[in-house]
Design a protein around this motif. Structure first.
Motif, PDB file in Angstrom:
ATOM      1  N   LEU A  12       0.827  -1.211   0.000  1.00 49.93           N
ATOM      2  CA  LEU A  12       0.000   0.000   0.000  1.00 49.93           C
ATOM      3  C   LEU A  12       0.865   1.266   0.000  1.00 49.93           C
ATOM      4  N   VAL A  15       1.771   1.780  -3.566  1.00 51.22           N
ATOM      5  CA  VAL A  15       0.600   2.291  -4.293  1.00 51.22           C
ATOM      6  C   VAL A  15       0.387   3.771  -3.960  1.00 51.22           C
ATOM      7  N   ASN A  16       0.591   4.136  -2.701  1.00 48.69           N
ATOM      8  CA  ASN A  16       0.444   5.530  -2.284  1.00 48.69           C
ATOM      9  C   ASN A  16       1.438   6.429  -3.015  1.00 48.69           C
ATOM     10  N   GLY A  19       0.485   6.699  -6.629  1.00 49.11           N
ATOM     11  CA  GLY A  19      -0.689   7.558  -6.710  1.00 49.11           C
ATOM     12  C   GLY A  19      -0.336   9.025  -6.543  1.00 49.11           C
ATOM     13  N   SER A 105       9.887   5.198  -4.462  1.00 45.97           N
ATOM     14  CA  SER A 105       9.139   4.193  -5.226  1.00 45.97           C
ATOM     15  C   SER A 105      10.053   3.087  -5.733  1.00 45.97           C
TER      16      SER A 105
END
Length: 186
Positions: A12, A15-16, A19, A105
């Motif tokens: 997550l 993904v954050n 995003g 990332s």
């Protein structure tokens, strides 16, 4: 399930970050994804060939219209150039943010690959267990990893990073003996 939930939270986080990259890109009308790479390529060019990408995203000078009262009491319009000092700061901070997002990332993606290896390749767990807990004998690591699930292995792995190595070695040796005697009794 403890380990899977822990790994899911790490997923997550990735993904954050991704995003956040896309939201920033949308906020800057598609300019953020390539912002840092264009800034780097800009620094490599000759001085006379430069077209600064930072000025395109964060203009430093703009045309301003001032309305003020003139000598007769009527409102007069004055056109002038205004310097936007906050954009000078913003361009530097967003270059930092771009690099930070890319580094985080990338590191998170590598961590997810590492976690997937731990989940889907149980044969590497004893090696990882022994690598982080050098005081444990290899055969103890293999005995524990053979008889424990992923969640149990993860809790024992985390326990090793929070205990004194000598005490941890004794606890794991005793646990390996109990696991082996329990398996032989069955």
């Amino acid at each position: 399930m403890y380990a899977v939930r822990y790994f899911f939270c790490e997923m997550l986080a990735l993904v954050n970050i991704i995003g956040q990259l896309y939201l920033m890109n949308d906020f800057f009308d598609g300019e953020f994804m390539s912002y840092g790479s264009r800034v780097l390529s800009h620094t490599q060019l000759d001085q006379e060939d430069r077209g600064d990408p930072m000025i395109y995203v964060f203009p430093r000078i703009t045309k301003c219209t001032f309305h003020k009262y003139g000598p007769s009491g009527t409102i007069q319009r004055h056109d002038s150039l205004c310097i936007l000092p906050l954009n000078i700061f913003n361009e530097k901070s967003y270059v930092f943010i771009w690099f930070w997002f890319i580094i985080i990332s990338t590191l998170l993606a590598l961590l997810i690959l590492y976690r997937l290896m731990i989940i889907f390749l149980p044969s590497v767990r004893p090696t990882i267990f022994h690598f982080y807990n050098r005081m444990l004998p290899k055969d103890t690591c293999e005995a524990i990893c053979r008889k424990t699930t992923l969640g149990d292995w993860w809790v024992l792995f985390l326990l090793g990073s929070n205990m004194d190595p000598l005490i941890y070695r004794e606890v794991m040796a005793e646990l390996a003996k109990k696991i082996e005697t329990h398996a032989s009794n069955m």
